[in-house]
Design a protein around this motif. Structure first.
Motif, PDB file in Angstrom:
ATOM      1  N   UNK A   1      30.964 -11.808  25.406  1.00  0.00           N
ATOM      2  CA  UNK A   1      31.128 -10.404  25.027  1.00  0.00           C
ATOM      3  C   UNK A   1      30.782 -10.158  23.558  1.00  0.00           C
ATOM      4  N   UNK A   2      31.338 -10.961  22.650  1.00  0.00           N
ATOM      5  CA  UNK A   2      31.080 -10.783  21.219  1.00  0.00           C
ATOM      6  C   UNK A   2      29.613 -11.021  20.889  1.00  0.00           C
ATOM      7  N   UNK A   3      29.042 -12.088  21.446  1.00  0.00           N
ATOM      8  CA  UNK A   3      27.641 -12.426  21.158  1.00  0.00           C
ATOM      9  C   UNK A   3      26.684 -11.285  21.437  1.00  0.00           C
TER      10      UNK A   3
ATOM     11  N   UNK B   1      30.831  -3.953  13.946  1.00  0.00           N
ATOM     12  CA  UNK B   1      29.888  -3.232  13.084  1.00  0.00           C
ATOM     13  C   UNK B   1      30.297  -3.345  11.620  1.00  0.00           C
ATOM     14  N   UNK B   2      31.586  -3.217  11.329  1.00  0.00           N
ATOM     15  CA  UNK B   2      32.063  -3.358   9.950  1.00  0.00           C
ATOM     16  C   UNK B   2      31.806  -4.769   9.422  1.00  0.00           C
ATOM     17  N   UNK B   3      32.010  -5.779  10.271  1.00  0.00           N
ATOM     18  CA  UNK B   3      31.742  -7.159   9.879  1.00  0.00           C
ATOM     19  C   UNK B   3      30.266  -7.365   9.558  1.00  0.00           C
ATOM     20  N   UNK B   4      29.398  -6.876  10.427  1.00  0.00           N
ATOM     21  CA  UNK B   4      27.951  -6.999  10.201  1.00  0.00           C
ATOM     22  C   UNK B   4      27.561  -6.310   8.896  1.00  0.00           C
TER      23      UNK B   4
ATOM     24  N   UNK C   1      20.078  -6.462  16.032  1.00  0.00           N
ATOM     25  CA  UNK C   1      18.740  -6.147  16.515  1.00  0.00           C
ATOM     26  C   UNK C   1      17.918  -7.377  16.826  1.00  0.00           C
ATOM     27  N   UNK C   2      18.582  -8.493  17.098  1.00  0.00           N
ATOM     28  CA  UNK C   2      17.856  -9.718  17.435  1.00  0.00           C
ATOM     29  C   UNK C   2      18.753 -10.648  18.249  1.00  0.00           C
TER      30      UNK C   2
END
Length: 83
Positions: free
Chosen positions: A17-19, A69-72, A27-28
């Protein structure tokens, strides 16, 4: 001592799920290799946050999608910390 995490409603599998969520935000595709379970590996973990909720009034405020999203965003903005 308090367990702090997402609690049962925010449990996700790291690579099932996380992956995919992380790949979507990046985007990759992220190459992953699989191996056998190692002795001592924990197959499932859920933070029991009841004590923190009862004694501190604490509960998670950030959902899975938003948290990833915040982590990224944080990692992308702080790449110099990973050299």
């Amino acid at each position: 001592m308090y367990n702090v995490g997402g609690g049962p409603e925010n449990v996700i599998s790291v690579w099932k799920e996380f992956g995919p969520i992380l790949e979507r935000h990046l985007g990759r595709e992220i190459p992953v290799s699989w191996g056998d379970w190692r002795p001592g590996d924990q197959r499932l973990y859920v933070s029991d946050i009841r004590k923190a909720r009862q004694e501190l009034g604490w509960q998670p405020k950030v959902g899975v999608e938003s948290g990833i999203q915040q982590l990224v965003n944080w990692v992308l903005n702080n790449r110099d910390l990973f050299v």
